[in-house]
Design a protein around this motif. Structure first.
Motif, short mmCIF file in Angstrom:
data_model
loop_
_atom_site.label_atom_id
_atom_site.label_comp_id
_atom_site.label_asym_id
_atom_site.label_seq_id
_atom_site.Cartn_x
_atom_site.Cartn_y
_atom_site.Cartn_z
N PRO A 66 -20.24 -2.67 3.14
CA PRO A 66 -19.37 -2.52 2.01
C PRO A 66 -18.52 -1.50 1.74
O PRO A 66 -17.41 -1.76 1.12
CB PRO A 66 -20.50 -2.66 0.79
N TYR A 67 -18.54 -0.39 2.49
CA TYR A 67 -17.78 0.59 2.29
C TYR A 67 -16.66 0.49 3.30
O TYR A 67 -16.70 0.35 4.57
CB TYR A 67 -18.22 1.95 2.38
N LYS A 68 -15.47 0.47 2.91
CA LYS A 68 -14.30 0.27 3.85
C LYS A 68 -13.33 1.32 3.55
O LYS A 68 -13.19 2.05 2.52
CB LYS A 68 -13.45 -1.10 3.18
N ILE A 69 -12.52 1.72 4.65
CA ILE A 69 -11.64 2.83 4.80
C ILE A 69 -10.36 2.14 5.56
O ILE A 69 -10.54 1.49 6.62
CB ILE A 69 -12.16 4.00 5.23
N ILE A 70 -9.25 2.47 5.03
CA ILE A 70 -8.05 2.08 5.61
C ILE A 70 -7.09 3.29 5.94
O ILE A 70 -7.21 4.56 4.99
CB ILE A 70 -7.40 1.04 4.60
N CYS A 71 -6.45 3.36 6.80
CA CYS A 71 -5.83 4.76 7.52
C CYS A 71 -4.22 4.36 7.59
O CYS A 71 -3.99 3.12 7.88
CB CYS A 71 -6.21 5.28 8.60
N THR A 72 -3.47 5.35 7.26
CA THR A 72 -2.00 4.86 7.62
C THR A 72 -1.59 5.00 9.17
O THR A 72 -2.51 5.73 9.91
CB THR A 72 -1.03 6.08 6.74
N GLY A 73 -0.56 4.50 9.33
CA GLY A 73 0.00 4.73 10.72
C GLY A 73 -0.44 3.36 11.52
O GLY A 73 -1.29 2.83 11.20
N GLY A 74 0.49 3.21 12.48
CA GLY A 74 0.21 2.04 13.46
C GLY A 74 0.22 0.68 12.59
O GLY A 74 0.74 0.24 11.89
N LEU A 75 -0.83 -0.06 12.81
CA LEU A 75 -0.84 -1.44 12.20
C LEU A 75 -2.08 -1.33 10.85
O LEU A 75 -2.71 -2.42 10.55
CB LEU A 75 -1.33 -2.44 12.98
N LEU A 76 -2.36 -0.07 10.50
CA LEU A 76 -3.21 0.30 9.27
C LEU A 76 -4.69 -0.28 9.63
O LEU A 76 -5.19 -1.12 9.29
CB LEU A 76 -2.56 -0.53 7.92
N PRO A 77 -5.23 0.57 10.58
CA PRO A 77 -6.51 0.12 10.91
C PRO A 77 -7.55 0.27 9.84
O PRO A 77 -7.50 1.06 8.71
CB PRO A 77 -6.76 1.53 11.84
N LEU A 78 -8.45 -0.51 9.98
CA LEU A 78 -9.45 -0.96 9.00
C LEU A 78 -10.91 -0.50 9.62
O LEU A 78 -11.39 -1.02 10.78
CB LEU A 78 -9.56 -2.34 8.47
N TYR A 79 -11.58 0.27 8.92
CA TYR A 79 -12.94 0.52 9.23
C TYR A 79 -14.15 0.15 8.11
O TYR A 79 -13.64 0.17 7.17
CB TYR A 79 -12.96 1.97 9.58
N SER A 80 -15.17 0.04 8.54
CA SER A 80 -16.30 -0.10 7.55
C SER A 80 -17.74 0.52 7.68
O SER A 80 -18.05 0.94 9.03
CB SER A 80 -16.81 -1.78 7.34
N SER A 81 -18.29 0.77 6.77
CA SER A 81 -19.77 1.50 6.97
C SER A 81 -20.91 0.80 5.84
O SER A 81 -20.39 0.49 4.73
CB SER A 81 -19.55 2.88 6.83
N GLY A 82 -21.95 0.94 6.31
CA GLY A 82 -22.92 0.46 5.42
C GLY A 82 -23.28 1.56 4.32
O GLY A 82 -23.81 1.18 3.28
N ALA A 83 -22.92 2.93 4.70
CA ALA A 83 -23.22 4.10 3.51
C ALA A 83 -22.26 4.96 4.03
O ALA A 83 -21.54 5.05 4.83
CB ALA A 83 -24.48 4.54 3.84
N ILE A 84 -22.14 5.83 2.97
CA ILE A 84 -21.21 7.12 3.06
C ILE A 84 -22.11 8.53 2.78
O ILE A 84 -23.15 8.57 2.13
CB ILE A 84 -20.34 7.07 1.78
N GLY A 85 -22.09 9.06 4.13
CA GLY A 85 -22.77 10.39 3.93
C GLY A 85 -22.22 11.32 5.27
O GLY A 85 -21.50 10.69 6.10
N ARG A 86 -22.91 12.35 5.25
CA ARG A 86 -22.47 13.36 6.24
C ARG A 86 -22.90 12.59 7.73
O ARG A 86 -22.09 12.79 8.77
CB ARG A 86 -23.21 14.72 6.47
N GLY A 87 -24.23 12.06 7.83
CA GLY A 87 -24.60 11.28 9.23
C GLY A 87 -24.16 9.86 9.47
O GLY A 87 -24.39 9.37 10.35
N GLU A 88 -23.07 9.44 8.62
CA GLU A 88 -22.65 7.95 8.67
C GLU A 88 -21.49 8.09 9.46
O GLU A 88 -20.51 8.95 9.52
CB GLU A 88 -22.60 7.38 7.42
N SER A 89 -21.04 6.77 9.98
CA SER A 89 -19.90 6.76 10.98
C SER A 89 -19.24 5.18 10.53
O SER A 89 -19.99 4.26 9.75
CB SER A 89 -20.05 6.28 12.13
N PHE A 90 -18.17 5.29 10.25
CA PHE A 90 -17.08 4.06 10.03
C PHE A 90 -16.91 3.26 11.30
O PHE A 90 -16.16 3.87 12.35
CB PHE A 90 -15.82 4.34 9.18
N ALA A 91 -17.36 2.02 11.35
CA ALA A 91 -16.90 1.19 12.59
C ALA A 91 -15.78 0.52 12.52
O ALA A 91 -15.24 -0.12 11.36
CB ALA A 91 -18.14 0.02 12.69
N TYR A 92 -14.90 0.48 13.50
CA TYR A 92 -13.72 -0.12 13.56
C TYR A 92 -13.90 -1.72 13.47
O TYR A 92 -14.55 -2.22 14.11
CB TYR A 92 -12.98 0.15 14.77
#
Length: 115
Positions: A69-95
């Motif tokens: 459910p956690y989504k992140i969007i970044c500026t630049g290019g075609l506006l990449p979208l990532y997602s993650s099941g949790a937010i924390g130091r050991g977590e990663s966002f998948a493209y």
């Protein structure tokens, strides 16, 4: 200023205060810190493709109740979208892909997008 106790900009107390003041980090949830330092604070975002994420915007998708459910969007290019099941130091966002798919209107054809 790094040796000073009150080295952050913050709000002094409750919702009735509308000005920023110098303060320390005790019992504060909002702190602005300097950007010029010999030892700056660095915030990193772990992404599955090891790409940077300029100007991140993060939200929790209320409709995604079983996935990531956690989504992140970044500026630049075609506006990449990532997602993650949790937010924390050991977590990663998948493209997941890009926010601007094809075909793009003529005004959006250039992929040089920065905030």
């Amino acid at each position: 200023r790094s040796d000073c106790r009150d080295r952050f900009l913050t709000f002094d107390s409750d919702c009735s205060v509308h000005t920023l003041v110098l303060g320390d980090n005790s019992n504060r949830s909002f702190l602005l810190h300097p950007v010029s330092s010999d030892n700056p604070v660095v915030h990193t975002i772990a992404t599955s493709n090891k790409q940077g994420c300029a100007d991140p915007f993060v939200w929790k998708d209320p409709d995604d109740t079983i996935g990531s459910p956690y989504k992140i969007i970044c500026t630049g290019g075609l506006l990449p979208l990532y997602s993650s099941g949790a937010i924390g130091r050991g977590e990663s966002f998948a493209y997941e892909g890009v926010m601007l798919g094809n075909p793009k209107p003529e005004w959006a054809a250039d992929s040089n997008r920065w905030a």
